[in-house]
Design a protein around this motif. Structure first.
Motif, PDB file in Angstrom:
ATOM      1  N   ARG A  77       0.833  -1.208   0.000  1.00 18.85           N
ATOM      2  CA  ARG A  77       0.000   0.000   0.000  1.00 18.85           C
ATOM      3  C   ARG A  77       0.869   1.260   0.000  1.00 18.85           C
ATOM      4  O   ARG A  77       0.727   2.155   0.830  1.00 18.85           O
ATOM      5  CB  ARG A  77      -0.991   0.022   1.180  1.00 18.85           C
ATOM      6  N   ARG A  78       1.772   1.300  -0.987  1.00 13.70           N
ATOM      7  CA  ARG A  78       2.668   2.432  -1.165  1.00 13.70           C
ATOM      8  C   ARG A  78       2.585   2.888  -2.619  1.00 13.70           C
ATOM      9  O   ARG A  78       2.389   2.084  -3.540  1.00 13.70           O
ATOM     10  CB  ARG A  78       4.117   2.062  -0.816  1.00 13.70           C
TER      11      ARG A  78
ATOM     12  N   PHE B 135       0.104   5.040   1.089  1.00 14.91           N
ATOM     13  CA  PHE B 135      -1.200   5.642   0.828  1.00 14.91           C
ATOM     14  C   PHE B 135      -1.770   6.264   2.105  1.00 14.91           C
ATOM     15  O   PHE B 135      -2.378   7.338   2.067  1.00 14.91           O
ATOM     16  CB  PHE B 135      -2.175   4.589   0.289  1.00 14.91           C
ATOM     17  N   GLY B 136      -1.605   5.569   3.225  1.00 15.43           N
ATOM     18  CA  GLY B 136      -2.128   6.092   4.487  1.00 15.43           C
ATOM     19  C   GLY B 136      -1.508   7.419   4.869  1.00 15.43           C
ATOM     20  O   GLY B 136      -2.167   8.281   5.483  1.00 15.43           O
TER      21      GLY B 136
ATOM     22  N   LEU C  81      -2.175   2.227   6.394  1.00 10.66           N
ATOM     23  CA  LEU C  81      -1.505   2.728   7.586  1.00 10.66           C
ATOM     24  C   LEU C  81      -0.631   3.934   7.272  1.00 10.66           C
ATOM     25  O   LEU C  81      -0.162   4.122   6.153  1.00 10.66           O
ATOM     26  CB  LEU C  81      -0.629   1.628   8.192  1.00 10.66           C
ATOM     27  N   TRP C  82      -0.403   4.750   8.299  1.00 12.44           N
ATOM     28  CA  TRP C  82       0.607   5.798   8.233  1.00 12.44           C
ATOM     29  C   TRP C  82       1.467   5.707   9.483  1.00 12.44           C
ATOM     30  O   TRP C  82       1.141   4.989  10.424  1.00 12.44           O
ATOM     31  CB  TRP C  82      -0.004   7.185   8.057  1.00 12.44           C
ATOM     32  N   TYR C  83       2.583   6.419   9.483  1.00 10.50           N
ATOM     33  CA  TYR C  83       3.628   6.177  10.481  1.00 10.50           C
ATOM     34  C   TYR C  83       4.095   7.487  11.105  1.00 10.50           C
ATOM     35  O   TYR C  83       4.252   8.490  10.423  1.00 10.50           O
ATOM     36  CB  TYR C  83       4.807   5.434   9.833  1.00 10.50           C
ATOM     37  N   GLN C  84       4.330   7.426  12.422  1.00  4.84           N
ATOM     38  CA  GLN C  84       4.744   8.600  13.188  1.00  4.84           C
ATOM     39  C   GLN C  84       5.896   8.209  14.104  1.00  4.84           C
ATOM     40  O   GLN C  84       5.768   7.253  14.880  1.00  4.84           O
ATOM     41  CB  GLN C  84       3.566   9.098  14.038  1.00  4.84           C
TER      42      GLN C  84
ATOM     43  N   VAL D  78       1.563  -6.774   6.818  1.00  2.00           N
ATOM     44  CA  VAL D  78       2.412  -6.711   5.629  1.00  2.00           C
ATOM     45  C   VAL D  78       2.808  -5.272   5.305  1.00  2.00           C
ATOM     46  O   VAL D  78       3.872  -5.025   4.712  1.00  2.00           O
ATOM     47  CB  VAL D  78       1.704  -7.383   4.434  1.00  2.00           C
ATOM     48  N   GLN D  79       1.978  -4.301   5.722  1.00  2.00           N
ATOM     49  CA  GLN D  79       2.349  -2.904   5.472  1.00  2.00           C
ATOM     50  C   GLN D  79       3.543  -2.490   6.335  1.00  2.00           C
ATOM     51  O   GLN D  79       4.355  -1.655   5.927  1.00  2.00           O
ATOM     52  CB  GLN D  79       1.150  -1.992   5.725  1.00  2.00           C
ATOM     53  N   LEU D  80       3.668  -3.086   7.522  1.00  2.00           N
ATOM     54  CA  LEU D  80       4.842  -2.829   8.353  1.00  2.00           C
ATOM     55  C   LEU D  80       6.093  -3.415   7.704  1.00  2.00           C
ATOM     56  O   LEU D  80       7.163  -2.797   7.736  1.00  2.00           O
ATOM     57  CB  LEU D  80       4.643  -3.409   9.756  1.00  2.00           C
TER      58      LEU D  80
END
Length: 378
Positions: A18-19, A93-94, A225-228, A320-322
Motif C-alpha cells: 500500500r505504497r 497511501f495512508g 496505515l501511516w507512520y509517526q 504486511v504494510q509494516l
C-alpha cells in the motif's frame, strides 16, 4: 491493421504494501507470480508477433508470460511507464490520506486535475503513451502485439483513445493486475474490443477482489496505515507493547526488562528517528515498528527487533504494510535482506512471515528456549 493486447503488470510490492509506485521500481509479489502463470496459460493458444513493455521491473517480469514461451524478444520503452508521481513516490497511501487528502481525492476522482510536486499530469501521460503506441502499431502493420504497462498509464491512454474529452475517466474502469484490454489499430484509428478483462484470475489470485477503494459506494481508503516517529511522551506505550508481546509469546513476564528494551530503542532513534514508529490507522494507534540499522549492517542486513500489532488489529492484513515500511527504510540504505527473530512457540507469527517471503535460516539458543532467525531477500 494491428491487433493490440494491452496488459497491466502483475501485483507488485507497492500494491501489497500500500505504497505509491509511479516510476519507483519495485519487484513482483508471490501472488503476482501466480498471476503471471495464469496470464501465461491465457495466452498459450493466442498468436503474438511482438512484445513491448515499460522498462520497470514489474512490467518486464510480467511480460515473460508471453515472450518467453513464444520464443520472442522483449522491447522496452520508458514511454510505457506509469505516471511519475514526484514527491509522492514510495509514500504510503495512508500517509497521503493524512498529509495530502485533497490531492489524493483529486488523483482518485478527477485525475485530469491532479498535480503534486514534481509529478506528471494525466494528459501528459496519455500523450506519451499514445505517441509510442501509434509508433509500435505502425511498425507492426498486419501483426499482433502485446504491450505491458501500468494502471494509471493505461487509464490515461484509454481516455485519450476512447474518451469523449469531458474529463470523465470512469468509463475506463480500473485494471486488475494482469488484466487485458484488446483493441485494433487501422488507418490511424483505434477500435476497442474489450476492456480490463481479468477472467484468467480467480478470487485467490485477483488483487482488486481483495480491495475496496475502486468499488462504487465503498471507502476509498481501505485500511492504509501511516507512520509517526514515537514521541518521547509515549515511551511507556512502547514498554506496554513490549510487555504484551512477551506475555503473549512466553505466557509470563519471566525475564522481561522493559527499561532495557526502551533504552536500546532510544539509542537508535538518536540518529534514526524513523527507525521507531507508531503505526496508525486514521487517528487510532494500531501498533509499532522498531528497526535497528546498526545491527549486522556489514552483512547487508536490515534488522527488525520488534514488529507489533495490538490484538484487535491482528488478522486484518495490516502486518504486511509494516514489512513494506521496513523494506523501504532498508533499501534506501542499500540493505539486501530483512532479518528478525521469532520464538518457536509463536506459530502464528512464523506462518505470517513465511507467507510474505521470510525463511528460517538458523536457530539461536537462550534461556527462553531459543529463537528462529528468519530472513527475506529485498
Amino acid at each position: 491493421m494491428t491487433e493490440v493486447y494491452l496488459i497491466r503488470h502483475a501485483e507488485a510490492e507497492g500494491n501489497l504494501y500500500r505504497r505509491i509506485q509511479g516510476h519507483f521500481d519495485c519487484g513482483v509479489t508471490g501472488k503476482g507470480y501466480r498471476q503471471i502463470e495464469a496470464l501465461k496459460h491465457r495466452f498459450e493458444n493466442i498468436h503474438i508477433d511482438a512484445v513491448y513493455s515499460s522498462d520497470l521491473t514489474r512490467t518486464m517480469e510480467t511480460s515473460k508470460a508471453i515472450w518467453e514461451p513464444k520464443g520472442l524478444t522483449l522491447t522496452t520503452s520508458p514511454d510505457f511507464r506509469e505516471i511519475h508521481l514526484g514527491s509522492w513516490e514510495d509514500v504510503p497511501f495512508g500517509q497521503l490520506e493524512q498529509d495530502d487528502p485533497v490531492q489524493l481525492d483529486i488523483f482518485n476522482s478527477k485525475p485530469l486535475e491532479f498535480c503534486c510536486e514534481g509529478s506528471e499530469r494525466f494528459m501528459e501521460v496519455s500523450a506519451r503513451m499514445e505517441r509510442k503506441l501509434r509508433e509500435v502499431c505502425a511498425l507492426n502493420e498486419g501483426r499482433t502485439i502485446a504491450v505491458f504497462s501500468h494502471g494509471c498509464a493505461i487509464r490515461a491512454l484509454l481516455y485519450g483513445l476512447f474518451g469523449n474529452g469531458d474529463g470523465n475517466v470512469d468509463f475506463a474502469g480500473h485494471s486488475d493486475n494482469t488484466a487485458v484490454t484488446h483493441f485494433y489499430y487501422e488507418d490511424g484509428a483505434f477500435r476497442l474490443d474489450y476492456l480490463n478483462d481479468n477472467s484468467h484470475l480467480d478470487e485467490t489470485t485477483s488483487t482488486l477482489m481483495a480491495q475496496n477503494w475502486w468499488r462504487t459506494g465503498k471507502s476509498a481508503n481501505d485500511t492504509n496505515l501511516w507512520y509517526q516517529p514515537l514521541p518521547q511522551e509515549d515511551n511507556q506505550l512502547y514498554v506496554e507493547f513490549r510487555k504484551d508481546a512477551w506475555q503473549h509469546i512466553y505466557g509470563s513476564l519471566k525475564g522481561f526488562d522493559g527499561s532495557d528494551f526502551l533504552l536500546d530503542a532510544r539509542r537508535t532513534t538518536e540518529n534514526e528517528p524513523d527507525a521507531l514508529v507508531l503505526c496508525r490507522l486514521g487517528t487510532a494507534i494500531v501498533g509499532l515498528l522498531q528497526l535497528n540499522p546498526a545491527i549486522q549492517a556489514d552483512q547487508g542486513v536490515g534488522y527488525i527487533p520488534f514488529l507489533y500489532l495490538k490484538e484487535k488489529y491482528r488478522n486484518m492484513g495490516l502486518g504486511v504494510q509494516l514489512i513494506g515500511y521496513a523494506v523501504s527504510f532498508y533499501r534506501k540504505r542499500g540493505r539486501k535482506c530483512l532479518r528478525l527473530r521469532v520464538a518457536p512457540s509463536n506459530a502464528h507469527a512464523i506462518h505470517f512471515y513465511e507467507k510474505y517471503g521470510f525463511r528460517q535460516i538458523a536457530k539461536d539458543h537462550d534461556f527462553m528456549g531459543g529463537t528462529y532467525i528468519m530472513e527475506m531477500k529485498i
